[in-house]
Design an enzyme around this catalytic site. Structure first.
Site, PDB file in Angstrom:
ATOM      1  N   ASP A  51      77.705  -1.280  52.414  1.00 10.28           N
ATOM      2  CA  ASP A  51      78.418  -2.521  52.092  1.00 10.28           C
ATOM      3  C   ASP A  51      77.495  -3.527  51.433  1.00 10.28           C
ATOM      4  O   ASP A  51      76.370  -3.189  51.048  1.00 10.28           O
ATOM      5  CB  ASP A  51      79.103  -3.107  53.349  1.00 10.28           C
ATOM      6  CG  ASP A  51      78.157  -3.905  54.232  1.00 10.28           C
ATOM      7  OD1 ASP A  51      76.919  -3.825  54.028  1.00 10.28           O
ATOM      8  OD2 ASP A  51      78.638  -4.621  55.125  1.00 10.28           O
ATOM      9  N   MET A  52      77.977  -4.786  51.290  1.00  5.22           N
ATOM     10  CA  MET A  52      77.167  -5.804  50.604  1.00  5.22           C
ATOM     11  C   MET A  52      76.942  -7.056  51.457  1.00  5.22           C
ATOM     12  O   MET A  52      76.428  -8.049  50.951  1.00  5.22           O
ATOM     13  CB  MET A  52      77.829  -6.186  49.266  1.00  5.22           C
ATOM     14  CG  MET A  52      77.821  -5.040  48.264  1.00  5.22           C
ATOM     15  SD  MET A  52      78.623  -5.455  46.700  1.00  5.22           S
ATOM     16  CE  MET A  52      77.524  -6.716  46.060  1.00  5.22           C
ATOM     17  N   GLU A  53      77.346  -7.013  52.733  1.00  6.96           N
ATOM     18  CA  GLU A  53      77.193  -8.213  53.579  1.00  6.96           C
ATOM     19  C   GLU A  53      76.680  -7.944  54.989  1.00  6.96           C
ATOM     20  O   GLU A  53      76.077  -8.833  55.610  1.00  6.96           O
ATOM     21  CB  GLU A  53      78.546  -8.949  53.735  1.00  6.96           C
ATOM     22  CG  GLU A  53      79.096  -9.568  52.482  1.00  6.96           C
ATOM     23  CD  GLU A  53      79.944  -8.604  51.670  1.00  6.96           C
ATOM     24  OE1 GLU A  53      80.354  -7.564  52.233  1.00  6.96           O
ATOM     25  OE2 GLU A  53      80.176  -8.868  50.480  1.00  6.96           O
ATOM     26  N   ASP A  85      85.621   3.914  48.943  1.00  3.63           N
ATOM     27  CA  ASP A  85      85.063   4.855  47.962  1.00  3.63           C
ATOM     28  C   ASP A  85      84.029   5.756  48.620  1.00  3.63           C
ATOM     29  O   ASP A  85      83.418   5.390  49.615  1.00  3.63           O
ATOM     30  CB  ASP A  85      84.433   4.079  46.796  1.00  3.63           C
ATOM     31  CG  ASP A  85      83.480   3.006  47.267  1.00  3.63           C
ATOM     32  OD1 ASP A  85      83.924   1.889  47.567  1.00  3.63           O
ATOM     33  OD2 ASP A  85      82.273   3.314  47.377  1.00  3.63           O
ATOM     34  N   GLU A  96      90.708  -8.423  51.659  1.00  2.00           N
ATOM     35  CA  GLU A  96      90.360  -7.792  52.936  1.00  2.00           C
ATOM     36  C   GLU A  96      90.967  -8.560  54.117  1.00  2.00           C
ATOM     37  O   GLU A  96      91.312  -7.978  55.138  1.00  2.00           O
ATOM     38  CB  GLU A  96      88.834  -7.735  53.100  1.00  2.00           C
ATOM     39  CG  GLU A  96      88.162  -6.796  52.103  1.00  2.00           C
ATOM     40  CD  GLU A  96      86.643  -6.983  52.020  1.00  2.00           C
ATOM     41  OE1 GLU A  96      85.959  -6.011  51.680  1.00  2.00           O
ATOM     42  OE2 GLU A  96      86.145  -8.100  52.268  1.00  2.00           O
ATOM     43  N   THR A  99      85.467  -3.862  53.527  1.00  4.68           N
ATOM     44  CA  THR A  99      85.474  -2.524  52.970  1.00  4.68           C
ATOM     45  C   THR A  99      84.044  -2.028  52.756  1.00  4.68           C
ATOM     46  O   THR A  99      83.094  -2.810  52.768  1.00  4.68           O
ATOM     47  CB  THR A  99      86.236  -2.491  51.632  1.00  4.68           C
ATOM     48  OG1 THR A  99      85.641  -3.451  50.749  1.00  4.68           O
ATOM     49  CG2 THR A  99      87.702  -2.821  51.838  1.00  4.68           C
TER      50      THR A  99
HETATM   51  N1  ADE Z   1      82.234  -2.182  49.350  1.00  6.12           N
HETATM   52  C1  ADE Z   1      83.142  -1.228  49.114  1.00  6.12           C
HETATM   53  N2  ADE Z   1      82.571  -0.131  48.596  1.00  6.12           N
HETATM   54  C2  ADE Z   1      81.249  -0.401  48.475  1.00  6.12           C
HETATM   55  C3  ADE Z   1      80.121   0.317  47.992  1.00  6.12           C
HETATM   56  N3  ADE Z   1      80.236   1.559  47.523  1.00  6.12           N
HETATM   57  N4  ADE Z   1      78.923  -0.285  48.031  1.00  6.12           N
HETATM   58  C4  ADE Z   1      78.795  -1.539  48.520  1.00  6.12           C
HETATM   59  N5  ADE Z   1      79.809  -2.261  48.979  1.00  6.12           N
HETATM   60  C5  ADE Z   1      81.031  -1.704  48.956  1.00  6.12           C
END
Ligand code: ADE
Length: 238
Positions: free
Chosen positions: A172-174, A197, A12, A86
């Protein structure tokens, strides 16, 4: 003026680091895993802090993002944090692959904590974003959406329920972990997120994420150049 990016994955950040020729500062955060890159753009100090790696893979997720953000703010004293990376998004909300959004809010979508309203509210997060986010998005013609953060790449039905209930758009995850630390340390935060996605597109998430990663990261680089140009030339203060 000092701007500090917090980024989870090398993929990224790499196009962006190369574009600006910013340099790695070896061992700056040791023994923590996060990595510092430093440079200058239009008279502004530009930091990029990566979450770092463990056993050869990027440390995605809230824990590493919290460590990176706390360390970055306490050691570097930036005027603005930018969490760039992302995300997943929703076709039903008009999203497409490699579209870049500016965050207009941020929350957690996988914290299911029973109890009173105060506890529930605290677990959701809903932290403020930098007050200039909307003006930036309008000026640059970028879409806005609410970032929702969880600890998994996939999406369980209970996650979707929470996301829909609270108007989430960018998964996302952060993001919320970075926002939590910024709130504690009263540092403004801007979110710049590129779609890899579509959570409601029917494809297997990791496969779709992997297939679109480089395209989404290139779109992220282009968007971040415009963001940096705007911030360094048009904004007097945060
Ligand atoms: N980062 C990229 N795509 C993601 C998703 N679908 N869920 C969590 N983090 C992501």
């Amino acid at each position: 003026m000092k701007i500090c990016y917090i980024v989870a994955m090398v993929a990224e950040a790499q196009p962006f680091i190369e574009r600006y020729g910013i340099q790695k500062v070896e061992g700056f955060f040791a023994p923590l895993p996060c990595q510092l890159y430093e440079g200058e753009v239009n008279g502004t100090t530009l930091y990029v802090v990566l979450n770092g790696q463990q056993n050869g893979s990027d440390l995605v997720g809230c824990e590493a993002a919290t460590v990176a953000t706390l360390s970055a703010i306490q050691r570097l004293h930036p005027d603005l944090i930018i969490n760039s990376g992302t995300c997943g998004a929703f076709r039903a909300k008009g999203a497409d692959i490699a579209e870049v959004y500016i965050g207009n809010g941020v929350m957690f979508h996988d914290r299911r904590v029973p109890g009173d309203d105060a506890w529930g509210t605290q677990s959701l997060g809903n932290y403020p974003v930098w007050a200039g986010s909307q003006q930036l998005a309008a000026t640059l013609g970028m879409k806005m959406g609410k970032v929702t953060t969880g600890s998994s790449l996939d999406m369980q039905p209970c996650d979707l329920e929470m996301i829909q209930q609270h108007g989430g758009e960018l998964k996302d995850m952060e993001g919320a972990a970075v926002g939590f630390v910024c709130t504690l340390l009263t540092t403004p935060i801007l979110y710049v997120k590129s779609v890899t996605d579509l959570c409601d597109g029917g494809a297997e998430t990791f496969e779709e994420f992997s297939r679109n990663l480089s395209k989404a990261c290139e779109a992220l680089r282009v968007a971040n150049e415009r963001v940096i140009d705007y911030l360094t030339k048009q904004i007097q203060g945060f």
